[in-house]
Design a protein around this motif. Structure first.
Motif, mmCIF file in Angstrom:
data_model
loop_
_atom_site.group_PDB
_atom_site.id
_atom_site.type_symbol
_atom_site.label_atom_id
_atom_site.label_comp_id
_atom_site.label_asym_id
_atom_site.label_seq_id
_atom_site.Cartn_x
_atom_site.Cartn_y
_atom_site.Cartn_z
ATOM 1 N N ASP A 122 87.208 -3.133 -2.468
ATOM 2 C CA ASP A 122 88.461 -3.205 -1.740
ATOM 3 C C ASP A 122 88.225 -3.790 -0.352
ATOM 4 O O ASP A 122 87.335 -3.356 0.382
ATOM 5 N N ASP B 113 100.647 -2.636 5.137
ATOM 6 C CA ASP B 113 101.103 -3.437 3.996
ATOM 7 C C ASP B 113 101.645 -4.780 4.481
ATOM 8 O O ASP B 113 102.857 -5.030 4.477
ATOM 9 N N VAL B 114 100.725 -5.649 4.914
ATOM 10 C CA VAL B 114 101.089 -6.996 5.374
ATOM 11 C C VAL B 114 100.317 -8.000 4.534
ATOM 12 O O VAL B 114 99.107 -7.860 4.356
ATOM 13 N N ARG B 115 100.990 -9.007 4.018
ATOM 14 C CA ARG B 115 100.326 -9.976 3.146
ATOM 15 C C ARG B 115 99.939 -11.263 3.865
ATOM 16 O O ARG B 115 99.072 -11.996 3.392
ATOM 17 N N THR B 116 100.563 -11.528 5.002
ATOM 18 C CA THR B 116 100.305 -12.771 5.738
ATOM 19 C C THR B 116 100.134 -12.460 7.220
ATOM 20 O O THR B 116 100.891 -11.673 7.780
ATOM 21 N N ASP C 47 99.364 -19.815 9.219
ATOM 22 C CA ASP C 47 99.480 -18.581 8.452
ATOM 23 C C ASP C 47 98.306 -18.448 7.476
ATOM 24 O O ASP C 47 97.843 -19.435 6.895
ATOM 25 N N SER D 289 96.351 -15.543 4.497
ATOM 26 C CA SER D 289 96.484 -14.305 3.731
ATOM 27 C C SER D 289 95.730 -13.192 4.446
ATOM 28 O O SER D 289 94.707 -13.417 5.093
ATOM 29 N N THR D 290 96.241 -11.989 4.321
ATOM 30 C CA THR D 290 95.578 -10.836 4.925
ATOM 31 C C THR D 290 94.165 -10.667 4.374
ATOM 32 O O THR D 290 93.232 -10.350 5.120
ATOM 33 N N ASP D 291 93.990 -10.896 3.084
ATOM 34 C CA ASP D 291 92.674 -10.766 2.466
ATOM 35 C C ASP D 291 91.668 -11.686 3.147
ATOM 36 O O ASP D 291 90.557 -11.265 3.487
#
Length: 302
Positions: A2, A94-97, A104, A106-108
């Motif tokens: 994770d 919980d943010v994806r960008t 911009d 991705s959070t990952d």
């Protein structure tokens, strides 16, 4: 694994290491040549401060200059713990960008960038302060896979140095990919900076790296050379060497550091009256003390 767990482990490891920094070590050199220990920690704390608003969806413009300058204050260790805890909490939102300086992302990907930066700078800090340099094997494996696809991009942007020869050890191989010499130490850095200053004939820079009571033994007259004691006597002798030699070059061939001793194998050359270049090869046997060179005993092939 994770990504939030990866991030939080890397952040926590760095923050805990900061707690071991002694008061006299904040100005010590690090493998990042432009940063001392305080500047290195300030950089990482700055990234952690940025993590909070970026993971909340804010932009670079929103934050502005809030995290410019010194962020550590009078208690760097405590500041690092607080910044790390805030960043770890923010990483789970919980943010994806996220909105980065280049656009911009991705959070990952953003969190993986932070993992890599924390992991490498953990080693930088450990090397600088003489702590355990061992790196989390799982983090090393994750960052190695991630960086393999991005190494050229990072190098072309000037974000990491040129790769060094690789190693069978996974952690050393990753450090080499990031342009780090796994054998780096403050002592080795001192000797390398001394050699570079000597090659530039920068007398002030050379003398700044030796102790006030330094000892220098020259290679002439044969067979025993001459001994000079104290910075003033050494300065006068090295000034003559620099001023009376045409186009001098001092090139290091090999350096070995063991504790407070160092041996440097070197090649010294100059422009001869015939137009070619004369040279001698030799070694310096050095003694180091308090982050400076206390003794330089020179020998040449004869």
């Amino acid at each position: 694994m994770d990504i939030v767990e990866l991030h939080n482990r890397s952040v926590g490891a760095f923050a805990q290491l900061v707690q071991s920094v002694r008061n006299e070590q904040w100005s010590a050199p690090t493998p990042c040549a432009e940063w001392d220990v305080r500047a290195l920690v300030n950089h990482v704390v700055g990234e952690e401060r940025w993590t909070v608003p970026l993971m909340a969806g804010r932009t670079i413009a929103d934050v502005g200059t809030a995290f410019d300058g010194d962020l550590l204050g009078d208690d760097p260790a405590r500041t690092a713990l607080i910044a790390a805890a805030d960043a770890q909490l923010a990483a789970g939102t919980d943010v994806r960008t996220v909105h980065l300086s280049y656009g911009d992302e991705s959070t990952d990907e953003y969190l993986r960038q932070l993992v890599a930066d924390h992991l490498i700078h953990t080693w930088d800090l450990a090397a600088a302060v003489g702590a355990d340099r061992s790196l989390d094997a799982e983090l090393v494996a994750e960052v190695t896979l991630w960086f393999a696809e991005r190494a050229e991009l990072y190098r072309s942007a000037g974000m990491v140095g040129d790769p060094l020869p690789s190693s069978a050890d996974p952690a050393d191989a990753l450090l080499a990919a990031f342009g780090r010499d796994p054998s780096w130490s403050p002592a080795l850095d001192l000797v390398n900076r001394f050699g570079a200053a000597f090659d530039r004939c920068d007398l002030d820079a050379v003398l700044a790296l030796v102790t006030p009571g330094c000892v220098f033994e020259s290679t002439s007259p044969a067979p025993d050379g001459q001994r000079f004691e104290g910075a003033d006597a050494v300065r006068a002798e090295w000034r003559k060497l620099f001023e009376n030699t045409v186009e001098p070059r001092f090139e290091t061939e090999e350096t070995i550091v063991a504790g407070d001793r160092a041996v440097v194998r070197w090649h010294y050359s100059w422009r001869a009256e015939t137009g070619g270049r004369g040279h001698v090869r030799g070694v310096d046997v050095m003694r180091l003390r308090d982050g400076k060179i206390a003794e330089k005993l020179s020998y040449v092939k004869g």
